[in-house]
Write a protein that holds these residues in place. Structure first.
Motif, PDB file in Angstrom:
ATOM      1  N   UNK A   1       0.807  -1.213   0.000  1.00 26.43           N
ATOM      2  CA  UNK A   1       0.000   0.000   0.000  1.00 26.43           C
ATOM      3  C   UNK A   1       0.842   1.265   0.000  1.00 26.43           C
ATOM      4  N   UNK A   2       2.162   1.109  -0.028  1.00 21.00           N
ATOM      5  CA  UNK A   2       3.028   2.268  -0.158  1.00 21.00           C
ATOM      6  C   UNK A   2       3.018   3.137   1.074  1.00 21.00           C
ATOM      7  N   UNK A   3       3.460   4.349   0.913  1.00 21.29           N
ATOM      8  CA  UNK A   3       3.535   5.272   2.034  1.00 21.29           C
ATOM      9  C   UNK A   3       4.600   6.309   1.811  1.00 21.29           C
ATOM     10  N   UNK A   4       4.918   7.036   2.842  1.00 23.21           N
ATOM     11  CA  UNK A   4       5.915   8.095   2.738  1.00 23.21           C
ATOM     12  C   UNK A   4       6.816   8.090   3.955  1.00 23.21           C
ATOM     13  N   UNK A   5       7.122   6.911   4.464  1.00 24.46           N
ATOM     14  CA  UNK A   5       7.946   6.663   5.647  1.00 24.46           C
ATOM     15  C   UNK A   5       7.153   6.682   6.935  1.00 24.46           C
ATOM     16  N   UNK A   6       5.866   7.006   6.888  1.00 20.25           N
ATOM     17  CA  UNK A   6       5.004   6.894   8.054  1.00 20.25           C
ATOM     18  C   UNK A   6       4.319   5.532   8.019  1.00 20.25           C
ATOM     19  N   UNK A   7       4.162   4.913   9.178  1.00 18.91           N
ATOM     20  CA  UNK A   7       3.593   3.568   9.235  1.00 18.91           C
ATOM     21  C   UNK A   7       2.111   3.575   8.885  1.00 18.91           C
ATOM     22  N   UNK A   8       1.734   2.703   7.971  1.00 16.76           N
ATOM     23  CA  UNK A   8       0.319   2.454   7.702  1.00 16.76           C
ATOM     24  C   UNK A   8      -0.160   1.204   8.435  1.00 16.76           C
ATOM     25  N   UNK A   9       0.757   0.463   9.031  1.00 21.21           N
ATOM     26  CA  UNK A   9       0.390  -0.660   9.881  1.00 21.21           C
ATOM     27  C   UNK A   9       0.527  -0.236  11.338  1.00 21.21           C
ATOM     28  N   UNK A  10      -0.349  -0.727  12.180  1.00 16.10           N
ATOM     29  CA  UNK A  10      -0.328  -0.429  13.602  1.00 16.10           C
ATOM     30  C   UNK A  10       0.545  -1.461  14.301  1.00 16.10           C
ATOM     31  N   UNK A  11       1.624  -1.029  14.968  1.00 14.44           N
ATOM     32  CA  UNK A  11       2.545  -1.919  15.667  1.00 14.44           C
ATOM     33  C   UNK A  11       2.346  -1.743  17.167  1.00 14.44           C
TER      34      UNK A  11
ATOM     35  N   UNK B   1      -2.553  14.432  -0.436  1.00 12.34           N
ATOM     36  CA  UNK B   1      -3.532  13.352  -0.548  1.00 12.34           C
ATOM     37  C   UNK B   1      -3.768  13.054  -2.024  1.00 12.34           C
ATOM     38  N   UNK B   2      -3.441  11.854  -2.459  1.00 11.23           N
ATOM     39  CA  UNK B   2      -3.801  11.449  -3.816  1.00 11.23           C
ATOM     40  C   UNK B   2      -5.173  10.788  -3.748  1.00 11.23           C
ATOM     41  N   UNK B   3      -5.817  10.644  -4.908  1.00 11.46           N
ATOM     42  CA  UNK B   3      -7.174  10.107  -4.926  1.00 11.46           C
ATOM     43  C   UNK B   3      -7.297   8.812  -4.144  1.00 11.46           C
ATOM     44  N   UNK B   4      -6.423   7.846  -4.464  1.00 15.22           N
ATOM     45  CA  UNK B   4      -6.461   6.559  -3.770  1.00 15.22           C
ATOM     46  C   UNK B   4      -5.246   5.735  -4.157  1.00 15.22           C
ATOM     47  N   UNK B   5      -4.908   4.789  -3.307  1.00 16.99           N
ATOM     48  CA  UNK B   5      -3.996   3.701  -3.647  1.00 16.99           C
ATOM     49  C   UNK B   5      -4.796   2.415  -3.532  1.00 16.99           C
ATOM     50  N   UNK B   6      -4.858   1.670  -4.638  1.00 19.02           N
ATOM     51  CA  UNK B   6      -5.594   0.411  -4.652  1.00 19.02           C
ATOM     52  C   UNK B   6      -4.618  -0.740  -4.808  1.00 19.02           C
ATOM     53  N   UNK B   7      -4.787  -1.756  -3.969  1.00 14.31           N
ATOM     54  CA  UNK B   7      -3.939  -2.945  -4.050  1.00 14.31           C
ATOM     55  C   UNK B   7      -4.819  -4.183  -4.020  1.00 14.31           C
ATOM     56  N   UNK B   8      -4.531  -5.111  -4.900  1.00 15.51           N
ATOM     57  CA  UNK B   8      -5.231  -6.392  -4.891  1.00 15.51           C
ATOM     58  C   UNK B   8      -4.213  -7.482  -5.185  1.00 15.51           C
ATOM     59  N   UNK B   9      -4.467  -8.651  -4.619  1.00 15.20           N
ATOM     60  CA  UNK B   9      -3.479  -9.692  -4.842  1.00 15.20           C
ATOM     61  C   UNK B   9      -3.793 -10.973  -4.112  1.00 15.20           C
ATOM     62  N   UNK B  10      -2.768 -11.830  -4.053  1.00 14.18           N
ATOM     63  CA  UNK B  10      -2.851 -13.126  -3.412  1.00 14.18           C
ATOM     64  C   UNK B  10      -1.717 -13.274  -2.412  1.00 14.18           C
ATOM     65  N   UNK B  11      -2.030 -13.884  -1.275  1.00 13.56           N
ATOM     66  CA  UNK B  11      -1.028 -14.172  -0.244  1.00 13.56           C
ATOM     67  C   UNK B  11      -1.088 -15.660   0.085  1.00 13.56           C
TER      68      UNK B  11
END
Length: 669
Positions: free
Chosen positions: A96-106, A522-532
């Motif tokens: 989901x990308x980012x700018x060095x700020x965490x988008x996951x909660x640790x 703020x960009x419109x959106x970041x969309x990610x889809x995939x398989x894990x």
């Protein structure tokens, strides 16, 4: 001994040491040092668990190396916490990308670890040997965790006294003369236990600059970091325990050029009450004092251009969760949490003669109060879960002020308007245990992340690129769905696959607005889809743990950002994979290798500068020698793969080269 609740602070030592009359008459009190148990619907989400056996067998001995075994985990850059700028240690999942700020909660024992100013994670302060378990939930939906989990949640749980042993420690040296020294004392005291732990890492570092680009001012990535942790756990009654923890750390590094010094430090404290009776509850309070400094050296004249000499920040917060008795088929969670972050930047700009030209101050205060309710409902082989969360957020006291060197002339004095609002989010799912070890699951979720004080007000330079702050940033908003299959036909085999689609609207990114100039927008959106994919095999003394993430991510943008539309977010690979093969022929023996691959990615938003794919091989060996002593051998990047971690118009930084470690481990039970 039963300690009244109003004696919590003064009685903690007494509860630890005093004998219990009840213990002789009834069942012994079990003190875990952990939070409330996970609910039945936890498997409805895409969860990866890492046990202590794997935690303590990493080639680098660093927590980010361990987390990289979960495909899809990434920091903003590929560097680890010996050779990166701490402020770039933001964590995300699912490309989901980012700018060095965490988008996951640790979370560490329930406490958010993100820096109150920057949102990065102080990895060098989180020693793997202190941990008992790690749980990674890929996919957002804050729920009862707290706000900010737009990419997922990483829960770190401290080890207890039985897992640690009375005393354990390690002393290692690598082929460059760098050293790691750690020790932990964990006595069981009465009904409870205490843990005192320390770690010190230092070294001359390696060359992050390719040989062809080195100049007289180039320097190795020297590092010197230490941390110490104190923890105590004791029962207050038969089903209530108190847990207290303190953490001190300091981390100093040299990045690329002589004089390019960066430093991070912190003092954290928390206290948690956990009740496991009919009315289960968890009450947590914490305080964090952090600081950061950074000296920027010009890559053209190699003089100091910027001195971010202090960035003091404070984090305050807490959480209260109740689980009332609503019947065996339901687990109801009710609660609230609070997070306050306040920070200020103090820096000076310099000209080529070394004279100060500008003094800058910037800062602000962010607050989030969350209310949540969630219910799990077990219907035979089917478990349903649904929850809703409401966040009251405020952005206040924001300012950016610049003066001349003497401080007599104000050149810029921006005071930004306060903002506030309500956001709601949800998460829900279902898991059907179909029999024969087969489970089918589905989940949907949403979540928010507030912009950090850093993103709102602090400009920065990674020479020659200047990135501007943006006080008008809006909250990021996530929507996502998962479908998954878990198959465990026997205790020896576990397989999983998850298909997902996630979309972060108003995603905050570093957007190019002119030559060598970017701004957080703020960009419109970041969309990610995939398989894990995940696999865990246990065949006698041999084990194999594998993880693979295939992700298609793109930016959706219009208007002035139309050039970004359809591009892949910066710093996001399409493929990430990891596999660890281990052999444990007898207790105390471990021989393991880890093969890891990260696909190609782009340094910047416009996909001009690329970072090529990298495949690395690590190894770990532990061999008992005599008594409590064992020999430890570790190897990082055995094939000496060139890992490009930064590419700024051809100016390259490299990651860890082949590094060989040897040392001694001691464990006294």
């Amino acid at each position: 001994m039963i300690c009244p609740r109003y004696w919590i602070a003064p009685a903690l030592a007494g509860c630890l040491l005093a004998p219990s009359v009840a213990q002789a008459e009834d069942e012994p009190i079990v003190v875990t040092g952990r939070g409330l148990e996970q609910t039945p619907a936890t498997p409805a989400y895409d969860v990866v668990r890492i046990d202590r056996e794997r935690i303590t067998a990493t080639a680098s001995g660093r927590i980010e190396d361990l987390l990289s075994s979960v495909a899809g985990f990434q920091q903003f850059r590929r560097s680890d916490s010996r050779s990166s700028n701490p402020s770039a240690q933001g964590v995300t999942l699912r490309a989901l990308g980012g700018n060095a700020t965490s988008r996951a909660l640790v979370l560490l024992d329930g406490v958010p670890m993100a820096d109150p100013m920057f949102g990065y994670i102080p990895f060098s302060a989180i020693a793997p040997e202190r941990l008992g378990a790690v749980r990674v939930t890929r996919g957002g939906g804050s729920g009862a965790f707290g706000s900010g989990a737009v990419a997922g949640t990483i829960e770190l749980t401290s080890a207890n006294a039985q897992e640690l042993g009375l005393f354990s420690g390690e002393a290692l040296v690598d082929d460059r003369g760098e050293t790691t020294l750690s020790g932990t004392l964990a006595p069981e005291l009465g009904q409870g236990f205490a843990v005192v732990s320390g770690r010190w890492d230092r070294g001359q570092g390696f060359w992050t600059t390719p040989r062809s680009q080195r100049v007289p001012a180039s320097a190795k990535a020297k590092y010197d970091s230490w941390s110490t942790s104190v923890r105590a756990v004791a029962p207050l009654t038969d089903d209530i325990e108190i847990q207290a923890r303190g953490l001190l750390f300091e981390d100093n590094r040299v990045l690329r050029f002589a004089g390019a010094l960066t430093s991070a430090s912190g003092q954290d404290a928390s206290i948690r009450l956990v009740g496991r009776g009919d009315w289960g509850f968890e009450a947590l309070a914490y305080v964090q004092a952090r600081d950061f400094s950074n000296t920027v050296i010009s890559s053209t004249n190699f003089t100091k251009t910027l001195d971010q000499r202090r960035t003091p920040s404070t984090g305050l917060g807490g959480k209260l969760e109740l689980r009332p008795p609503v019947g065996e088929a339901h687990v109801l969670r009710l609660g609230a949490d609070l997070r306050i972050g306040q920070a200020e930047l103090q820096e000076e700009g310099y000209n080529t003669t070394g004279a100060v030209t500008v003094r800058r101050r910037a800062g602000g205060r962010n607050t989030d109060i969350g209310l949540f309710v969630e219910d799990d409902w077990t219907l035979g082989p089917v478990v349903l879960t649904a929850g809703v969360r409401a966040d009251r957020w405020t952005i206040r006291e924001g300012f950016l002020r610049e003066t001349n060197a003497a401080g007599t002339t104000v050149q810029l004095n921006n005071v930004f308007a306060d903002r506030q609002g309500w956001d709601t989010s949800f998460r829900g799912g279902a898991v059907w245990n179909a029999g024969g070890g087969l489970a089918l699951r589905a989940a949907g979720y949403s979540g928010i992340r507030m912009p950090t004080v850093n993103e709102l007000y602090r400009p920065f330079v990674v020479f020659p690129v200047t990135t501007r702050a943006n006080a008008a940033l809006r909250n990021e908003e996530l929507r996502g769905f998962d479908l998954g299959i878990d198959f465990a036909p026997s205790p020896a085999v576990t397989l999983s696959v998850t298909a997902f689609t996630n979309k972060v609207e108003n995603a905050i990114a570093n957007v190019t607005i002119a030559a060598n100039t970017r701004q957080r927008q703020n960009v419109g959106a970041v969309r990610a889809k995939g398989l894990e994919f995940g696999a865990a095999l246990r065949l006698g003394t041999v084990s194999l743990d594998g993880s693979l993430a295939l992700t298609d991510a793109e930016v959706q943008a219009t208007s002035t950002q139309a050039a970004l539309d359809g591009l892949r977010p910066a710093q996001t690979p399409k493929i990430a994979a990891s596999a660890t093969l281990a052999w444990r022929p007898r207790p105390g023996w471990t021989l393991s290798t880890t093969l890891r691959h990260v696909g190609a990615q782009f340094e910047d938003d416009l996909q001009v500068d690329s970072l090529r794919a990298a495949t690395t091989l690590d190894a770990f060996v532990e061999l008992p020698v005599t008594g409590p002593f064992s020999l430890i051998l570790r190897a990082e990047n055995l094939t000496d793969t060139e890992i490009v971690t930064r590419n700024q118009a051809g100016s390259i930084d490299l990651g860890i080269p082949r590094t060989l470690w040897a040392g001694v481990k001691v464990r006294v039970k």
